[in-house]
Design a protein around this motif. Structure first.
Motif, PDB file in Angstrom:
ATOM      1  N   ALA A 206       0.833  -1.208   0.000  1.00 16.62           N
ATOM      2  CA  ALA A 206       0.000   0.000   0.000  1.00 16.62           C
ATOM      3  C   ALA A 206       0.868   1.259   0.000  1.00 16.62           C
ATOM      4  N   GLU A 207       1.984   1.207   0.702  1.00 12.35           N
ATOM      5  CA  GLU A 207       2.893   2.359   0.745  1.00 12.35           C
ATOM      6  C   GLU A 207       3.512   2.618  -0.625  1.00 12.35           C
ATOM      7  N   THR A 208       3.866   1.549  -1.347  1.00 15.04           N
ATOM      8  CA  THR A 208       4.425   1.754  -2.689  1.00 15.04           C
ATOM      9  C   THR A 208       3.395   2.402  -3.614  1.00 15.04           C
ATOM     10  N   VAL A 209       2.144   2.003  -3.477  1.00 13.45           N
ATOM     11  CA  VAL A 209       1.080   2.620  -4.287  1.00 13.45           C
ATOM     12  C   VAL A 209       0.956   4.099  -3.944  1.00 13.45           C
ATOM     13  N   LYS A 210       0.983   4.400  -2.666  1.00 15.09           N
ATOM     14  CA  LYS A 210       0.881   5.788  -2.204  1.00 15.09           C
ATOM     15  C   LYS A 210       2.025   6.640  -2.743  1.00 15.09           C
ATOM     16  N   GLN A 211       3.229   6.039  -2.856  1.00 22.46           N
ATOM     17  CA  GLN A 211       4.413   6.778  -3.298  1.00 22.46           C
ATOM     18  C   GLN A 211       4.607   6.750  -4.814  1.00 22.46           C
ATOM     19  N   GLY A 212       3.592   6.274  -5.540  1.00 19.32           N
ATOM     20  CA  GLY A 212       3.612   6.393  -6.992  1.00 19.32           C
ATOM     21  C   GLY A 212       4.344   5.294  -7.734  1.00 19.32           C
ATOM     22  N   PHE A 213       4.498   4.124  -7.115  1.00 19.90           N
ATOM     23  CA  PHE A 213       5.165   3.020  -7.798  1.00 19.90           C
ATOM     24  C   PHE A 213       4.238   2.410  -8.856  1.00 19.90           C
ATOM     25  N   THR A 214       4.830   2.029  -9.977  1.00 18.73           N
ATOM     26  CA  THR A 214       4.143   1.279 -11.013  1.00 18.73           C
ATOM     27  C   THR A 214       4.446  -0.203 -10.810  1.00 18.73           C
ATOM     28  N   GLU A 215       3.399  -1.012 -10.752  1.00 18.89           N
ATOM     29  CA  GLU A 215       3.603  -2.444 -10.558  1.00 18.89           C
ATOM     30  C   GLU A 215       3.851  -3.120 -11.899  1.00 18.89           C
ATOM     31  N   ILE A 216       4.868  -3.985 -11.936  1.00 23.46           N
ATOM     32  CA  ILE A 216       5.207  -4.721 -13.155  1.00 23.46           C
ATOM     33  C   ILE A 216       5.336  -6.201 -12.816  1.00 23.46           C
ATOM     34  N   GLN A 217       5.174  -7.036 -13.822  1.00 21.16           N
ATOM     35  CA  GLN A 217       5.342  -8.468 -13.612  1.00 21.16           C
ATOM     36  C   GLN A 217       6.368  -9.027 -14.597  1.00 21.16           C
ATOM     37  N   LEU A 218       7.007 -10.129 -14.199  1.00 22.97           N
ATOM     38  CA  LEU A 218       8.076 -10.727 -14.991  1.00 22.97           C
ATOM     39  C   LEU A 218       7.674 -12.066 -15.615  1.00 22.97           C
ATOM     40  N   GLY A 219       6.411 -12.383 -15.583  1.00 25.71           N
ATOM     41  CA  GLY A 219       5.981 -13.650 -16.154  1.00 25.71           C
ATOM     42  C   GLY A 219       5.198 -14.485 -15.160  1.00 25.71           C
ATOM     43  N   LYS A 220       4.996 -15.747 -15.490  1.00 28.36           N
ATOM     44  CA  LYS A 220       4.112 -16.609 -14.710  1.00 28.36           C
ATOM     45  C   LYS A 220       4.789 -17.255 -13.509  1.00 28.36           C
ATOM     46  N   ARG A 221       6.106 -17.324 -13.514  1.00 27.64           N
ATOM     47  CA  ARG A 221       6.802 -18.050 -12.447  1.00 27.64           C
ATOM     48  C   ARG A 221       7.206 -17.122 -11.309  1.00 27.64           C
ATOM     49  N   VAL A 222       7.249 -17.662 -10.100  1.00 29.30           N
ATOM     50  CA  VAL A 222       7.691 -16.909  -8.920  1.00 29.30           C
ATOM     51  C   VAL A 222       9.211 -17.037  -8.811  1.00 29.30           C
ATOM     52  N   LEU A 223       9.901 -15.917  -8.810  1.00 26.86           N
ATOM     53  CA  LEU A 223      11.365 -15.907  -8.798  1.00 26.86           C
ATOM     54  C   LEU A 223      11.885 -15.602  -7.394  1.00 26.86           C
ATOM     55  N   ARG A 224      13.014 -16.198  -7.069  1.00 24.01           N
ATOM     56  CA  ARG A 224      13.699 -15.853  -5.817  1.00 24.01           C
ATOM     57  C   ARG A 224      14.122 -14.391  -5.888  1.00 24.01           C
ATOM     58  N   THR A 225      14.375 -13.801  -4.718  1.00 25.47           N
ATOM     59  CA  THR A 225      14.665 -12.362  -4.690  1.00 25.47           C
ATOM     60  C   THR A 225      15.874 -11.989  -5.535  1.00 25.47           C
ATOM     61  N   GLU A 226      16.961 -12.795  -5.472  1.00 29.08           N
ATOM     62  CA  GLU A 226      18.150 -12.458  -6.255  1.00 29.08           C
ATOM     63  C   GLU A 226      17.910 -12.684  -7.746  1.00 29.08           C
ATOM     64  N   THR A 227      17.095 -13.694  -8.100  1.00 31.37           N
ATOM     65  CA  THR A 227      16.764 -13.931  -9.502  1.00 31.37           C
ATOM     66  C   THR A 227      15.883 -12.812 -10.041  1.00 31.37           C
ATOM     67  N   ALA A 228      14.919 -12.368  -9.240  1.00 29.76           N
ATOM     68  CA  ALA A 228      14.021 -11.292  -9.656  1.00 29.76           C
ATOM     69  C   ALA A 228      14.784 -10.007  -9.940  1.00 29.76           C
ATOM     70  N   ALA A 229      15.722  -9.668  -9.061  1.00 28.20           N
ATOM     71  CA  ALA A 229      16.497  -8.441  -9.252  1.00 28.20           C
ATOM     72  C   ALA A 229      17.258  -8.464 -10.568  1.00 28.20           C
ATOM     73  N   LEU A 230      17.984  -9.545 -10.818  1.00 23.74           N
ATOM     74  CA  LEU A 230      18.832  -9.608 -12.009  1.00 23.74           C
ATOM     75  C   LEU A 230      18.011  -9.735 -13.282  1.00 23.74           C
ATOM     76  N   THR A 231      16.877 -10.445 -13.201  1.00 28.84           N
ATOM     77  CA  THR A 231      16.004 -10.563 -14.374  1.00 28.84           C
ATOM     78  C   THR A 231      15.406  -9.214 -14.738  1.00 28.84           C
ATOM     79  N   ALA A 232      14.920  -8.488 -13.737  1.00 28.83           N
ATOM     80  CA  ALA A 232      14.313  -7.181 -13.992  1.00 28.83           C
ATOM     81  C   ALA A 232      15.341  -6.186 -14.520  1.00 28.83           C
ATOM     82  N   ILE A 233      16.536  -6.184 -13.944  1.00 27.52           N
ATOM     83  CA  ILE A 233      17.581  -5.268 -14.415  1.00 27.52           C
ATOM     84  C   ILE A 233      17.942  -5.573 -15.859  1.00 27.52           C
ATOM     85  N   THR A 234      18.108  -6.855 -16.166  1.00 25.48           N
ATOM     86  CA  THR A 234      18.445  -7.247 -17.535  1.00 25.48           C
ATOM     87  C   THR A 234      17.367  -6.810 -18.515  1.00 25.48           C
TER      88      THR A 234
END
Length: 244
Positions: A206-234
């Motif tokens: 809720a705080e991210t919504v309040k601060q103007g964050f845009t929500e994005i998704q990386l696909g159907k699979r749930v990624l570990r935190t370190e995998t999510a970071a590197l996938t999103a950056i790439t």
């Protein structure tokens, strides 16, 4: 043979000779066992490289002669600030190392409700120093000549409130946008939030919504935190940065 790259923590512009730092001398003298006359490449964070030749070498001290100064810009046009909720053990180190290789300019370690890392002030300061060394080492390896900043640890809500003019992104499996379908953000800096292994709490989302964050998704699979970071950056670098 690849010429070793060494970071020098002081400005090199205008110098004809210099002594390497303790870390640099240890790597050149003890690890690589390089000798007088061998070539190395220095950089000082100014986005320049300084080809150099060893003129004195021992296991403790290495002095080099600077042969030239050249602009060598390897920075992405995408200004990317990673807010990473701290993960345990080597996972955080891995995320920092690979994020630097992928072109992130700033990394802020974050504390959230579900963060599994507990550190006192003294241990946190040591961690920041350690992570900054990892960032430097990653630059030596990948060819970057500007050192990314590892900021002091912050509470997630404080980090979210910073830089209101930036494009702020938060991963969410039911988000409207993928990275490929983001609205045009006209070259704004990007702040990417990556949550903990347990995800963000409802209050934090809720705080991210309040601060103007845009929500994005990386696909159907749930990624570990370190995998999510590197996938999103790439993905961001491919779409808006300098990865082909």
């Amino acid at each position: 043979m690849r010429v070793p790259r060494i970071y020098h923590p002081e400005p090199l512009q205008g110098l004809s000779e210099c002594d390497l730092s303790e870390d640099g001398a240890n790597h050149i003298g003890r690890v690589l066992r390089m000798q007088e006359g061998d070539k190395i490449e220095l950089f000082d964070g100014s986005n320049h490289i300084f080809p150099a030749e060893i003129c004195q070498a021992s296991k403790k001290n290495v002095r080099v002669r600077i042969l030239a100064c050249e602009l060598a810009d390897k920075e992405s046009r995408l200004h990317l600030h990673l807010g990473q909720v701290m993960s345990r053990g080597e996972r955080m180190e891995f995320t920092i190392q690979k994020s630097v290789e992928l072109g992130v300019q700033i990394i802020t370690p974050l504390w959230s409700e579900r963060c599994g890392v507990k550190l006192d002030e003294n241990r946190m300061a040591k961690k920041i120093q350690q992570w900054q060394k990892i960032a430097i080492s990653a630059c030596e390896q990948c060819g970057r000549n500007v050192i990314p900043e590892i900021r002091p640890m912050m509470k997630l809500e404080d980090w979210c409130a910073e830089e209101p003019e930036a494009l702020k992104l938060n991963l969410h499996p039911r988000a409207q946008y993928s990275i490929k379908t983001l609205p045009d953000f006209a070259g704004k800096p990007v702040r990417l939030l990556i949550g903990s292994e347990g995800g963000l709490s409802a209050k934090e989302i809720a705080e991210t919504v309040k601060q103007g964050f845009t929500e994005i998704q990386l696909g159907k699979r749930v990624l570990r935190t370190e995998t999510a970071a590197l996938t999103a950056i790439t993905a961001l670098q491919v779409c808006f940065g300098d990865l082909a």
